[in-house]
Design a protein around this motif. Structure first.
Motif: not given
Length: 299
Positions: A32-36, A22-24
């Motif tokens: 990371i401040i936010s990951h939606d 999901k992040l790669s």
């Protein structure tokens, strides 16, 4: 070669990012401040409601046309649903079916450090597939903006609003170029008295071309197909200036870009807001779909 503790920590951070599917797909900065991921819900993205006082009818017409963003499986009538790029859902921002209509979704933060921030997303856009033809010029524009304000301890603080859009078409003609805006519309009082002000900064006037900003994005062969596009924008909260803009394989020139600027407002200190928006060029709805968003900083 001897590795420092900092080098090893950075290598471990990158390894952890790359091990997470999901992040790669993103290249975030240190924090990371936010990951939606919209399979998990709206993530704070909501309707951009204009200011009003006493009555909703005092809202400026530009804001009154906005509706809530929704979670969508990207359904279509010929083969079912696309789903998002990495799950069954994406965020859908849909205009009304009226030429020139706009809609927007906003996520509201505040910042704790005035450094570099990075805004990354995967998006796609389409008109509502009401006809058996491609419709590649039916969406006028899609874009994003930041709404920022300095801290309350700053002398001569500013509210700063970088706006960037991809102008896909205008009056039925394919344009396909990136633009920015630094001129603002006038503030107007809403309701009785002058205690509440509003301005519709997404008005069609005032857009300027980014140098070398023409880009042909992937737009598939029939009205129901989609392809996801990567976008990355870097901005410095200390200098309140843009640093870099990338779309897919293109690095775009932001050296001459500026933002809408105005004196700081009395109750918006350290504001860090993000907005997506879409506009239609025909009397059919334009859809901006956002698969995922990663906002990160260098602190």
């Amino acid at each position: 070669m001897t590795q420092t503790i900092e080098d090893m920590a950075e290598a471990m951070r990158l390894a952890m990012l790359r091990a997470d599917p999901k992040l790669s797909r993103f290249d975030p900065l240190q924090r990371i401040i936010s990951h939606d991921m919209f399979s998990e819900g709206h993530g704070g993205w909501s309707q951009l409601v204009g200011n009003y006082q006493g009555d909703l009818d005092t809202m400026l017409p530009g804001y009154a046309q906005h509706t809530s963003a929704m979670l969508s499986t990207l359904p279509h009538w010929d083969a079912g649903s696309h789903g998002g790029m990495g799950s069954s859902y994406a965020l859908k921002i849909a205009t009304r079916p009226r030429r020139g209509a706009q809609n927007a979704a906003i996520k509201r933060h505040t910042f704790r450090h005035r450094g570099k921030i990075r805004f990354e997303t995967y998006f796609t856009f389409k008109p509502e597939a009401t006809e058996l033809k491609l419709g590649e010029t039916d969406v006028r524009a899609v874009g994003f903006l930041f709404d920022l304000q300095s801290g309350d301890s700053d002398a001569g603080g500013e509210r700063v609003m970088p706006h960037i859009r991809f102008l896909n078409a205008l009056d039925g003609e394919h344009v396909q170029k990136w633009q920015f805006k630094r001129s603002n519309t006038e503030f107007q009082p809403v309701g009785e008295g002058d205690g509440v002000l509003s301005h519709y900064h997404l008005a069609p006037e005032g857009w300027e071309d980014l140098p070398g900003g023409r880009q042909r994005l992937c737009y598939n062969e029939i009205a129901t197909k989609i392809n996801w596009t990567y976008l990355c924008f870097d901005f410095d909260l200390d200098t309140m200036m843009p640093l870099a803009l990338r779309c897919n394989d293109r690095e775009l020139d932001v050296s001459g870009m500026d933002s809408i600027r105005m004196p700081a407002m009395k109750n918006l200190w350290c504001m860090l807001n993000f907005v997506f928006f879409a506009e239609t060029d025909t009397d059919k709805r334009a859809f901006l779909y956002v698969d995922s968003v990663c906002i990160s900083g260098d602190f």
